[in-house]
Design an enzyme around this catalytic site. Sequence first.
Site, PDB file in Angstrom:
ATOM      1  N   ASP A   1     -12.839  -7.915  -0.702  1.00 48.24           N
ATOM      2  CA  ASP A   1     -13.994  -7.161  -0.178  1.00 48.24           C
ATOM      3  C   ASP A   1     -15.215  -7.137  -1.095  1.00 48.24           C
ATOM      4  OD1 ASP A   1     -12.552  -6.594   2.063  1.00 48.24           O
ATOM      5  OD2 ASP A   1     -12.099  -4.525   1.527  1.00 48.24           O
TER       6      ASP A   1
ATOM      7  N   ARG B   1       0.898  -1.163   0.000  1.00 46.32           N
ATOM      8  CA  ARG B   1       0.000   0.000   0.000  1.00 46.32           C
ATOM      9  C   ARG B   1       0.929   1.203   0.000  1.00 46.32           C
ATOM     10  NH1 ARG B   1      -5.116  -2.057   1.210  1.00 46.32           N
ATOM     11  NH2 ARG B   1      -5.218  -3.820   2.628  1.00 46.32           N
TER      12      ARG B   1
ATOM     13  N   ARG C   1      -7.377 -13.927   3.666  1.00 51.00           N
ATOM     14  CA  ARG C   1      -6.658 -13.358   2.527  1.00 51.00           C
ATOM     15  C   ARG C   1      -5.772 -14.372   1.818  1.00 51.00           C
ATOM     16  NH1 ARG C   1      -5.692  -7.659   3.767  1.00 51.00           N
ATOM     17  NH2 ARG C   1      -3.574  -7.911   3.036  1.00 51.00           N
TER      18      ARG C   1
HETATM   19  O1  F6P Z   1      -9.173  -4.605   1.429  1.00 55.50           O
HETATM   20  C1  F6P Z   1      -8.978  -5.920   1.798  1.00 55.50           C
HETATM   21  C2  F6P Z   1      -8.805  -6.028   3.287  1.00 55.50           C
HETATM   22  O2  F6P Z   1      -8.567  -7.374   3.611  1.00 55.50           O
HETATM   23  C3  F6P Z   1      -9.947  -5.466   4.149  1.00 55.50           C
HETATM   24  O3  F6P Z   1     -11.046  -6.334   4.268  1.00 55.50           O
HETATM   25  C4  F6P Z   1      -9.237  -5.218   5.439  1.00 55.50           C
HETATM   26  O4  F6P Z   1      -9.901  -4.237   6.190  1.00 55.50           O
HETATM   27  C5  F6P Z   1      -7.887  -4.735   4.996  1.00 55.50           C
HETATM   28  O5  F6P Z   1      -7.679  -5.279   3.714  1.00 55.50           O
HETATM   29  C6  F6P Z   1      -6.742  -5.138   5.902  1.00 55.50           C
HETATM   30  O6  F6P Z   1      -5.576  -4.621   5.348  1.00 55.50           O
HETATM   31  P1  F6P Z   1      -4.103  -4.926   5.879  1.00 55.50           P
HETATM   32  O7  F6P Z   1      -3.768  -6.343   5.522  1.00 55.50           O
HETATM   33  O8  F6P Z   1      -3.252  -3.949   5.167  1.00 55.50           O
HETATM   34  O9  F6P Z   1      -4.160  -4.736   7.346  1.00 55.50           O
END
Ligand code: F6P
Length: 327
Positions: free
Chosen positions: A132, A76, A260
């Site tokens: 999502d 990100r 994920r």
């Molecule tokens: O956007 C996908 C997602 O898994 C969301 O559901 C969740 O809020 C976010 O990413 C978590 O992100 P990270 O892995 O950066 O904490």
Amino acid sequence: MKREIKRIAVFTSGGDAPGMNAAIRAVVRHATYHDLHIYGILRGYDGMINGNFKRLETSDVGNIIHRGGTILKTARSKEFRTKKGRKSAYENLVAHDIDACIAIGGNGTFTGANVFSKEYDIPFIGVPGTIDNDLFGTDFTIGFDTACNTAVEAMDKIRDTADSHNRLFFVEVMGRDSGYIALNTGIGSGAGSVLIPEKDNDIDLLINHLKVGVKRKKLFSLIIVAEGNQNGGAMEIAAKVKEKFDHYDTKVTIIGHLQRGGSPTCMDRVLASRLGFGSVDVLIKGKSNGMVGILNGEVAFTPFDKAIKQSKALKGDLMNMAEILAL
Ligand code: F6P
């Protein structure tokens, strides 16, 4: 003037999603079929800014269709949000003679691509990859089906132990701003209630619902809570309920990042293959700055402006159905 496309760069960005590898494979193989040269950018926009490019041949994407995560890694990027970062990214694309980019990611990824496309003349096509399922312009996003299957599998296991101990479980699933995973998992696992960010979840209503269950001799209950809920996550909701209603021994499970990872389902592999393939198609046809998606079973193109600014509403009838079936 329409730009002749000879070299394409592909990258994944934002949260990873199962099926991203299948999408990369489809992009590389379809582009190669059309004699286009294809480069992978490692770690999303950060890799674009740092010049982390790698030539991809057809053989580089062998043996990945079944793998979760992303072989191109992801990030990100904070730097891409700055003008300076985007300028470096553009200079690196030019240095590698890149004519167009295919971005696999979610809302944040396409917001970045949209800003970039207004500053520089390199076309971007988006492929929706996020668990999502919150993007307008596609019925499903890559990774959503796998994430729901993971969550349903977890729910089935929790159901066994909840039943054995007569307990009330609050199970938190992902979805910061979106209740898609929660709603689908709730329907698929027969949860007693589903709490989603799109709806103001009244704790007293939830307690009444639990009391109705007790009246009809329900010995245990499973409540799904989307993480981005207005009243807080599963921990907070469990505490608020317990304060007013402590009939059950209460437990909380947060499924978290398990959703994920893992091998993508067949649904996600096929969806990713179709969208990766389709992204090369639309580029060749001269389209730019938009996302390919699946609408009513067909690959469709939606401009970024629409895909990121319009929100995809949850189907109200599904929420209603989930509530009736849980009675
Ligand atoms: O956007 C996908 C997602 O898994 C969301 O559901 C969740 O809020 C976010 O990413 C978590 O992100 P990270 O892995 O950066 O904490």
